[in-house]
Design an enzyme around this catalytic site. Structure first.
Site, PDB file in Angstrom:
ATOM      1  N   GLU A   1       0.838  -1.213   0.000  1.00 41.09           N
ATOM      2  CA  GLU A   1       0.000   0.000   0.000  1.00 41.09           C
ATOM      3  C   GLU A   1       0.866   1.253   0.000  1.00 41.09           C
ATOM      4  O   GLU A   1       0.654   2.163   0.797  1.00 41.09           O
ATOM      5  CB  GLU A   1      -0.892   0.001   1.243  1.00 41.09           C
ATOM      6  CG  GLU A   1      -1.800  -1.214   1.359  1.00 41.09           C
ATOM      7  CD  GLU A   1      -2.617  -1.211   2.639  1.00 41.09           C
ATOM      8  OE1 GLU A   1      -2.153  -0.663   3.674  1.00 41.09           O
ATOM      9  OE2 GLU A   1      -3.723  -1.748   2.617  1.00 41.09           O
TER      10      GLU A   1
ATOM     11  N   TYR B   1       3.945  18.223  11.950  1.00 39.57           N
ATOM     12  CA  TYR B   1       4.970  17.259  12.393  1.00 39.57           C
ATOM     13  C   TYR B   1       6.348  17.902  12.557  1.00 39.57           C
ATOM     14  O   TYR B   1       7.319  17.200  12.804  1.00 39.57           O
ATOM     15  CB  TYR B   1       5.131  16.124  11.381  1.00 39.57           C
ATOM     16  CG  TYR B   1       3.858  15.492  10.910  1.00 39.57           C
ATOM     17  CD1 TYR B   1       3.076  14.723  11.782  1.00 39.57           C
ATOM     18  CD2 TYR B   1       3.433  15.640   9.600  1.00 39.57           C
ATOM     19  CE1 TYR B   1       1.911  14.131  11.327  1.00 39.57           C
ATOM     20  CE2 TYR B   1       2.268  15.044   9.155  1.00 39.57           C
ATOM     21  CZ  TYR B   1       1.513  14.291  10.020  1.00 39.57           C
ATOM     22  OH  TYR B   1       0.356  13.710   9.584  1.00 39.57           O
TER      23      TYR B   1
ATOM     24  N   CYS C   1      -3.200  32.921  10.590  1.00 43.61           N
ATOM     25  CA  CYS C   1      -2.941  33.550  11.889  1.00 43.61           C
ATOM     26  C   CYS C   1      -2.620  32.509  12.953  1.00 43.61           C
ATOM     27  O   CYS C   1      -3.400  32.298  13.889  1.00 43.61           O
ATOM     28  CB  CYS C   1      -4.146  34.376  12.299  1.00 43.61           C
ATOM     29  SG  CYS C   1      -4.617  35.514  11.008  1.00 43.61           S
ATOM     30  N   GLU C   2      -1.511  31.837  12.790  1.00 38.37           N
ATOM     31  CA  GLU C   2      -1.034  30.831  13.749  1.00 38.37           C
ATOM     32  C   GLU C   2       0.485  30.902  13.691  1.00 38.37           C
ATOM     33  O   GLU C   2       1.059  30.955  12.594  1.00 38.37           O
ATOM     34  CB  GLU C   2      -1.411  29.414  13.287  1.00 38.37           C
ATOM     35  CG  GLU C   2      -2.865  29.171  13.091  1.00 38.37           C
ATOM     36  CD  GLU C   2      -3.501  28.383  14.228  1.00 38.37           C
ATOM     37  OE1 GLU C   2      -2.789  28.019  15.200  1.00 38.37           O
ATOM     38  OE2 GLU C   2      -4.709  28.153  14.138  1.00 38.37           O
TER      39      GLU C   2
ATOM     40  N   TYR D   1       0.714  13.597   1.026  1.00 38.67           N
ATOM     41  CA  TYR D   1       0.160  14.278   2.201  1.00 38.67           C
ATOM     42  C   TYR D   1       0.342  15.796   2.107  1.00 38.67           C
ATOM     43  O   TYR D   1       0.569  16.469   3.093  1.00 38.67           O
ATOM     44  CB  TYR D   1       0.769  13.708   3.496  1.00 38.67           C
ATOM     45  CG  TYR D   1       0.660  12.207   3.530  1.00 38.67           C
ATOM     46  CD1 TYR D   1      -0.561  11.600   3.743  1.00 38.67           C
ATOM     47  CD2 TYR D   1       1.776  11.390   3.271  1.00 38.67           C
ATOM     48  CE1 TYR D   1      -0.682  10.221   3.714  1.00 38.67           C
ATOM     49  CE2 TYR D   1       1.652  10.007   3.246  1.00 38.67           C
ATOM     50  CZ  TYR D   1       0.430   9.436   3.465  1.00 38.67           C
ATOM     51  OH  TYR D   1       0.305   8.070   3.432  1.00 38.67           O
TER      52      TYR D   1
ATOM     53  N   ARG E   1       3.629   7.413  -0.047  1.00 39.13           N
ATOM     54  CA  ARG E   1       4.686   8.420  -0.056  1.00 39.13           C
ATOM     55  C   ARG E   1       5.810   8.125  -1.054  1.00 39.13           C
ATOM     56  O   ARG E   1       6.219   8.991  -1.813  1.00 39.13           O
ATOM     57  CB  ARG E   1       5.284   8.537   1.347  1.00 39.13           C
ATOM     58  CG  ARG E   1       6.260   9.692   1.494  1.00 39.13           C
ATOM     59  CD  ARG E   1       6.993   9.617   2.849  1.00 39.13           C
ATOM     60  NE  ARG E   1       6.145   9.296   3.944  1.00 39.13           N
ATOM     61  CZ  ARG E   1       5.526  10.195   4.744  1.00 39.13           C
ATOM     62  NH1 ARG E   1       5.732  11.473   4.555  1.00 39.13           N
ATOM     63  NH2 ARG E   1       4.738   9.786   5.722  1.00 39.13           N
TER      64      ARG E   1
ATOM     65  N   ARG F   1       2.280  19.669   6.654  1.00 34.85           N
ATOM     66  CA  ARG F   1       3.304  18.808   7.277  1.00 34.85           C
ATOM     67  C   ARG F   1       4.281  19.564   8.185  1.00 34.85           C
ATOM     68  O   ARG F   1       4.557  19.101   9.302  1.00 34.85           O
ATOM     69  CB  ARG F   1       4.070  18.003   6.223  1.00 34.85           C
ATOM     70  CG  ARG F   1       3.189  17.085   5.382  1.00 34.85           C
ATOM     71  CD  ARG F   1       3.980  16.034   4.612  1.00 34.85           C
ATOM     72  NE  ARG F   1       4.438  14.983   5.494  1.00 34.85           N
ATOM     73  CZ  ARG F   1       5.665  14.786   5.865  1.00 34.85           C
ATOM     74  NH1 ARG F   1       6.616  15.554   5.411  1.00 34.85           N
ATOM     75  NH2 ARG F   1       5.967  13.808   6.681  1.00 34.85           N
TER      76      ARG F   1
HETATM   77  N1  LLP Z   1      -1.557   1.783   4.585  1.00 31.64           N
HETATM   78  C1  LLP Z   1      -2.071   2.229   5.738  1.00 31.64           C
HETATM   79  C2  LLP Z   1      -2.923   1.334   6.529  1.00 31.64           C
HETATM   80  C3  LLP Z   1      -1.769   3.514   6.186  1.00 31.64           C
HETATM   81  O1  LLP Z   1      -2.264   3.927   7.339  1.00 31.64           O
HETATM   82  C4  LLP Z   1      -0.940   4.352   5.398  1.00 31.64           C
HETATM   83  C5  LLP Z   1      -0.629   5.698   5.823  1.00 31.64           C
HETATM   84  C6  LLP Z   1      -0.437   3.847   4.190  1.00 31.64           C
HETATM   85  C7  LLP Z   1      -0.766   2.562   3.816  1.00 31.64           C
HETATM   86  C8  LLP Z   1       0.461   4.653   3.284  1.00 31.64           C
HETATM   87  O2  LLP Z   1       1.659   4.946   3.918  1.00 31.64           O
HETATM   88  P1  LLP Z   1       2.883   5.616   3.118  1.00 31.64           P
HETATM   89  O3  LLP Z   1       3.448   4.589   2.157  1.00 31.64           O
HETATM   90  O4  LLP Z   1       2.353   6.777   2.383  1.00 31.64           O
HETATM   91  O5  LLP Z   1       3.828   6.000   4.197  1.00 31.64           O
HETATM   92  N2  LLP Z   1       0.159  12.492   7.119  1.00 31.64           N
HETATM   93  C9  LLP Z   1       1.409  11.824   7.418  1.00 31.64           C
HETATM   94  C10 LLP Z   1       1.414  10.391   7.019  1.00 31.64           C
HETATM   95  C11 LLP Z   1       0.258   9.606   7.567  1.00 31.64           C
HETATM   96  C12 LLP Z   1       0.255   8.199   7.077  1.00 31.64           C
HETATM   97  C13 LLP Z   1      -1.043   7.556   7.323  1.00 31.64           C
HETATM   98  N3  LLP Z   1      -1.131   6.223   6.878  1.00 31.64           N
HETATM   99  C14 LLP Z   1       2.553  12.595   6.778  1.00 31.64           C
HETATM  100  O6  LLP Z   1       2.314  13.663   6.227  1.00 31.64           O
HETATM  101  O7  LLP Z   1       3.699  12.181   6.867  1.00 31.64           O
END
Ligand code: LLP
Length: 419
Positions: free
Chosen positions: A286, A329, A357-358, A387, A289, A325
């Site tokens: 899945e 984070y 305004c933050e 993201y 990123r 982001r």
């Molecule tokens: N599968 C599941 C069950 C997930 O929860 C996620 C991401 C992915 C796949 C995809 O993950 P990736 O390969 O994209 O790392 N907003 C945060 C990241 C949150 C990720 C949430 N879940 C950021 O900006 O870094």
């Protein structure tokens, strides 16, 4: 030329994306503007797909729509054979519209509503990954109501594997809200699975966290899933799909650790191919990123430059509502000049901030851009494909940023700026 980002041509005071001048894009579509290089996206997907399938033939990259669900991205990937990992009704619909076949759609999420489960069942998605025993029961009950047989149910298993990542991005700890404890899955498959008539437990799923760059974590995850499948087999549950989640990280800055896609593929598909399960199951990845992050930049114009004590602020027209982001984070993203009027060399450093305004609405502090900035200049925030737009909001009643693509040196508007 940036060797890590071959689609970008970073000049002293100018930037080209996929061969197109940032300045002309900003003039044509306005700012703030997300620009996605479709060729780069396609190249990353192709690389992931080929590394994984060369280790294990039956491997599906089910792109994580939450990382980027813009039309050009999901359409391009669907055309190239990507599946879809979705977490909402709209996600299921978008994947279908993009042309993903139902069997290649994965429905995830730690707190799915009945409506979301029903949407997945009705669409005939390939796998619904439950994150609680109650949810598995609900799926069976809903299938009965809807008269759907043969629905494939997986369990997102919490193996208690911890990964080195930002605390806000880790999900694999024993006390996290995600997944079902290993022991509970075993108990379920012993006591309940044999009584199911409509749904069938056929999958194991594990996602440990996001922005992970440690091969050992992925290797352990593979071992744990294979080990659990053996135990379940003895109880009569035939695991046909192993889902490794996403999570493979990218280096946002030069010094960030990087796990090569080939090494990731070795730790997952490669290790699986050497297990007793080889040839008996499909593998699902899945990834979000890793596929999409570096395909996209955010162009933003300097509204004001001003001094405040020792700080020199560059106040731009993109805000934390457009790109969250850094504020959420403390994430680092490179910022480069995309066009400046004077191109005058300067060692000055800037704190780059938005209009919201933050005080957390800051994209970078102490950034040396090599040039001095003035009102009207353009900056680009890099690696915002994952993201970025997908986490944007209309906070402060600001319209969502426009999204454009470049492909074969031509640009197109994917979605306009809108409230
Ligand atoms: N599968 C599941 C069950 C997930 O929860 C996620 C991401 C992915 C796949 C995809 O993950 P990736 O390969 O994209 O790392 N907003 C945060 C990241 C949150 C990720 C949430 N879940 C950021 O900006 O870094």
């Amino acid at each position: 030329m940036d060797s890590r980002r071959p689609h970008l041509d970073v000049g002293k005071a100018s930037l080209r994306i996929g061969g197109v001048e940032a300045k002309s894009l900003a003039e044509k579509y306005g700012t703030p503007l997300y620009v996605t290089d479709v060729g780069r996206l396609a190249a990353r997907f192709r690389e992931a797909k080929s590394e994984l399938s060369s280790r294990y033939g039956d491997a599906l990259v089910a792109f994580a729509y939450k990382s980027n669900s813009t039309t050009p991205v999901v359409r391009t990937l669907a055309r190239m054979g990507a599946g879809a990992t979705v977490v909402s009704v709209a996600g299921v619909e978008l994947a279908r519209k993009a042309g993903v076949s139902p069997g290649d759609i994965v429905l995830d999420g730690p707190s799915k509503s009945k409506e979301e489960l029903a949407a997945g069942i009705r669409a005939g998605v390939g796998m619904i990954n439950a994150e609680s025993v109650q949810e598995a029961m609900d799926v069976e009950a809903l299938c009965r109501t809807l008269g759907s047989r043969g629905v494939r149910l997986g369990f997102r298993v919490n193996f208690g594997i911890r990964a080195e990542t930002h605390a806000g991005l880790a999900t694999g700890g024993r006390e996290h809200k995600f997944g079902v404890a290993r022991g509970e899955v075993v108990k379920f498959c012993r006591d309940w699975a044999p009584r199911f008539r409509f749904a069938r437990v056929a999958g194991l799923h594990s996602h440990i966290g996001s922005q992970v760059s440690d091969a050992d974590v992925f290797r352990r995850q593979t071992e744990e899933m294979v080990g659990l499948a053996e135990e379940l087999e003895a109880l009569g549950t035939d695991v046909r799909e192993f889902n490794f989640g996403g999570g493979l990280g990218v280096p946002y800055r030069k010094e960030d650790p990087e796990l090569a896609i080939g090494d990731y593929a070795d730790a997952t598909a490669g290790a699986f191919a050497r297990s007793r399960w080889a040839g008996r199951a499909r593998l699902v990845f899945e990834l979000g990123r890793w596929v999409v992050a570096d395909s996209t930049v955010l162009l933003t114009r300097v509204n004001y430059v001003k001094a405040a004590g020792k700080i020199r602020w560059a106040l731009v027209d993109a805000g934390m509502n457009d790109f969250l982001r850094p504020a959420l984070y403390g994430a680092h993203h490179e910022i480069v000049p995309a066009w400046t009027a004077s191109a005058k060399r300067s060692a000055a450093s800037y704190d780059v901030a938005g209009p919201v305004c933050e005080s957390t609405d800051v994209f970078g502090r102490g950034r040396r851009l090599g040039v001095s900035l003035a009102q009207g200049d353009l900056l680009a925030i890099l690696d915002v494909g994952a993201y970025g737009f997908s986490m944007s909001s209309t906070y402060n009643m600001r319209p969502l940023a426009a999204v454009a693509t470049v492909e074969k040196r031509r640009s197109a508007l994917a979605s306009p700026r809108r409230l």
